[in-house]
Design a protein around this motif. Structure first.
Motif, PDB file in Angstrom:
ATOM      1  N   UNK A 166      -0.073   9.118  12.859  1.00  0.00           N
ATOM      2  CA  UNK A 166      -0.248   8.545  12.683  1.00  0.00           C
ATOM      3  C   UNK A 166      -1.494   8.382  11.663  1.00  0.00           C
ATOM      4  N   UNK A 167      -1.245   8.383  10.350  1.00  0.00           N
ATOM      5  CA  UNK A 167      -1.951   8.708   9.724  1.00  0.00           C
ATOM      6  C   UNK A 167      -3.168   7.523   8.638  1.00  0.00           C
ATOM      7  N   UNK A 168      -4.463   8.544   8.333  1.00  0.00           N
ATOM      8  CA  UNK A 168      -5.717   7.884   7.604  1.00  0.00           C
ATOM      9  C   UNK A 168      -4.693   6.829   6.506  1.00  0.00           C
ATOM     10  N   UNK A 169      -5.483   5.974   5.810  1.00  0.00           N
ATOM     11  CA  UNK A 169      -5.509   5.056   5.216  1.00  0.00           C
ATOM     12  C   UNK A 169      -5.385   6.137   4.064  1.00  0.00           C
ATOM     13  N   UNK A 170      -6.526   7.266   3.624  1.00  0.00           N
ATOM     14  CA  UNK A 170      -6.055   7.899   2.558  1.00  0.00           C
ATOM     15  C   UNK A 170      -4.920   8.858   2.629  1.00  0.00           C
TER      16      UNK A 170
ATOM     17  N   UNK B 291       2.264   8.582   0.436  1.00  0.00           N
ATOM     18  CA  UNK B 291       3.084   7.401  -0.832  1.00  0.00           C
ATOM     19  C   UNK B 291       2.611   7.967  -2.446  1.00  0.00           C
ATOM     20  N   UNK B 292       1.841   8.600  -2.444  1.00  0.00           N
ATOM     21  CA  UNK B 292       2.293   9.158  -4.073  1.00  0.00           C
ATOM     22  C   UNK B 292       2.507   9.933  -4.432  1.00  0.00           C
ATOM     23  N   UNK B 293       3.060  10.793  -3.356  1.00  0.00           N
ATOM     24  CA  UNK B 293       3.300  12.233  -3.308  1.00  0.00           C
ATOM     25  C   UNK B 293       5.617  11.558  -3.164  1.00  0.00           C
TER      26      UNK B 293
ATOM     27  N   UNK C 131       6.134   1.636 -12.516  1.00  0.00           N
ATOM     28  CA  UNK C 131       5.326   0.851 -11.858  1.00  0.00           C
ATOM     29  C   UNK C 131       3.983   1.307 -10.087  1.00  0.00           C
ATOM     30  N   UNK C 132       5.638   1.545  -8.861  1.00  0.00           N
ATOM     31  CA  UNK C 132       5.082   2.412  -8.083  1.00  0.00           C
ATOM     32  C   UNK C 132       3.856   3.195  -8.402  1.00  0.00           C
TER      33      UNK C 132
ATOM     34  N   UNK D 261      -1.469   4.651  -7.654  1.00  0.00           N
ATOM     35  CA  UNK D 261      -2.624   5.785  -7.870  1.00  0.00           C
ATOM     36  C   UNK D 261      -3.957   5.477  -8.173  1.00  0.00           C
ATOM     37  N   UNK D 262      -3.301   4.280  -8.782  1.00  0.00           N
ATOM     38  CA  UNK D 262      -4.851   2.744  -9.187  1.00  0.00           C
ATOM     39  C   UNK D 262      -5.932   2.823  -7.543  1.00  0.00           C
ATOM     40  N   UNK D 263      -5.221   2.983  -6.700  1.00  0.00           N
ATOM     41  CA  UNK D 263      -5.293   2.410  -5.167  1.00  0.00           C
ATOM     42  C   UNK D 263      -6.233   3.634  -5.166  1.00  0.00           C
ATOM     43  N   UNK D 264      -5.593   4.632  -5.406  1.00  0.00           N
ATOM     44  CA  UNK D 264      -5.867   6.041  -4.700  1.00  0.00           C
ATOM     45  C   UNK D 264      -7.836   6.163  -5.861  1.00  0.00           C
ATOM     46  N   UNK D 265      -7.589   6.011  -7.239  1.00  0.00           N
ATOM     47  CA  UNK D 265      -8.830   5.851  -7.360  1.00  0.00           C
ATOM     48  C   UNK D 265      -9.785   4.938  -7.246  1.00  0.00           C
TER      49      UNK D 265
END
Length: 104
Positions: free
Chosen positions: A17-21, A27-29, A63-64, A69-73
Protein backbone atom coordinates in the motif's frame (compact mmCIF):
# COMPACT_ATOMS: atom_id res chain seq x y z
CA UNK A 1 1.85 -2.30 -40.78
CA UNK A 2 2.55 -2.16 -37.07
CA UNK A 3 0.70 0.77 -35.49
CA UNK A 4 1.75 0.54 -31.84
CA UNK A 5 4.87 2.46 -30.82
CA UNK A 6 6.32 2.21 -27.33
CA UNK A 7 9.42 4.08 -26.23
CA UNK A 8 10.03 2.61 -22.79
CA UNK A 9 8.71 0.12 -20.29
CA UNK A 10 5.55 1.03 -18.44
CA UNK A 11 6.17 2.14 -14.82
CA UNK A 12 5.32 -0.57 -12.32
CA UNK A 13 3.03 -0.10 -9.32
CA UNK A 14 4.30 -1.19 -5.92
CA UNK A 15 2.69 -4.26 -4.39
CA UNK A 16 2.51 -2.71 -0.92
CA UNK A 17 0.00 0.00 0.00
CA UNK A 18 1.17 3.50 -0.87
CA UNK A 19 0.71 6.81 0.85
CA UNK A 20 -1.23 9.50 -1.00
CA UNK A 21 1.98 11.23 -2.08
CA UNK A 22 3.59 8.00 -3.31
CA UNK A 23 0.45 7.08 -5.21
CA UNK A 24 0.33 10.53 -6.79
CA UNK A 25 3.99 10.28 -7.82
CA UNK A 26 3.36 6.87 -9.39
CA UNK A 27 0.31 8.18 -11.25
CA UNK A 28 2.36 11.14 -12.50
CA UNK A 29 5.06 8.81 -13.81
CA UNK A 30 2.44 6.70 -15.56
CA UNK A 31 0.74 9.78 -17.07
CA UNK A 32 4.12 11.06 -18.30
CA UNK A 33 4.84 7.66 -19.86
CA UNK A 34 1.43 7.66 -21.59
CA UNK A 35 2.04 11.18 -22.92
CA UNK A 36 5.48 10.26 -24.29
CA UNK A 37 4.05 7.19 -25.99
CA UNK A 38 1.19 9.15 -27.52
CA UNK A 39 3.68 11.67 -28.94
CA UNK A 40 5.86 8.86 -30.29
CA UNK A 41 2.89 7.16 -31.95
CA UNK A 42 1.60 10.42 -33.41
CA UNK A 43 5.00 11.13 -34.99
CA UNK A 44 5.00 7.89 -36.99
CA UNK A 45 1.43 7.38 -38.23
CA UNK A 46 0.21 8.40 -41.67
CA UNK A 47 -3.34 7.04 -41.78
CA UNK A 48 -5.98 9.75 -41.11
CA UNK A 49 -7.92 7.53 -38.69
CA UNK A 50 -4.82 6.75 -36.66
CA UNK A 51 -3.87 10.43 -36.62
CA UNK A 52 -7.28 11.19 -35.11
CA UNK A 53 -6.84 8.41 -32.54
CA UNK A 54 -3.47 9.77 -31.44
CA UNK A 55 -4.83 13.31 -31.24
CA UNK A 56 -7.53 12.10 -28.83
CA UNK A 57 -4.97 10.06 -26.91
CA UNK A 58 -2.66 13.10 -26.64
CA UNK A 59 -5.47 15.33 -25.40
CA UNK A 60 -6.54 12.80 -22.78
CA UNK A 61 -2.96 12.20 -21.61
CA UNK A 62 -2.24 15.95 -21.41
CA UNK A 63 -5.36 16.65 -19.37
CA UNK A 64 -4.65 13.77 -16.98
CA UNK A 65 -1.02 14.85 -16.54
CA UNK A 66 -2.06 18.47 -15.94
CA UNK A 67 -4.66 17.41 -13.35
CA UNK A 68 -2.20 15.20 -11.49
CA UNK A 69 0.46 17.91 -11.60
CA UNK A 70 -1.98 20.39 -10.05
CA UNK A 71 -2.85 17.90 -7.30
CA UNK A 72 0.84 17.29 -6.62
CA UNK A 73 1.58 21.01 -6.40
CA UNK A 74 -1.36 21.41 -3.99
CA UNK A 75 0.10 18.61 -1.90
CA UNK A 76 3.50 20.31 -1.86
CA UNK A 77 1.87 23.59 -0.76
CA UNK A 78 -0.14 21.78 1.91
CA UNK A 79 -3.57 22.79 0.61
CA UNK A 80 -4.98 19.37 -0.30
CA UNK A 81 -7.34 19.00 2.68
CA UNK A 82 -8.49 22.64 2.78
CA UNK A 83 -11.42 22.10 0.43
CA UNK A 84 -12.89 19.24 2.49
CA UNK A 85 -15.96 20.11 4.55
CA UNK A 86 -15.29 20.12 8.26
CA UNK A 87 -18.82 20.48 9.59
CA UNK A 88 -20.96 17.49 10.47
CA UNK A 89 -22.52 16.13 7.24
CA UNK A 90 -25.65 14.98 9.12
CA UNK A 91 -26.77 17.61 11.63
CA UNK A 92 -28.65 16.24 14.64
CA UNK A 93 -31.61 18.56 14.07
CA UNK A 94 -32.47 17.15 10.65
CA UNK A 95 -36.12 16.32 10.07
CA UNK A 96 -36.99 13.01 11.67
CA UNK A 97 -33.61 12.57 13.35
CA UNK A 98 -33.41 10.91 16.74
CA UNK A 99 -31.25 12.87 19.17
CA UNK A 100 -29.51 10.70 21.75
CA UNK A 101 -28.93 12.19 25.19
CA UNK A 102 -26.01 11.04 27.34
CA UNK A 103 -26.91 9.05 30.48
CA UNK A 104 -26.51 10.98 33.73
Amino acid sequence: MKSIFRISRRPERAASPLTYEESLRTDLQLAKWELENAYAGFDYVTEPDLIDCYIYELNAAMKRYKYLLEKFSELQKGTVGDSVRTEDPLPAKAAGAIVLQPLS
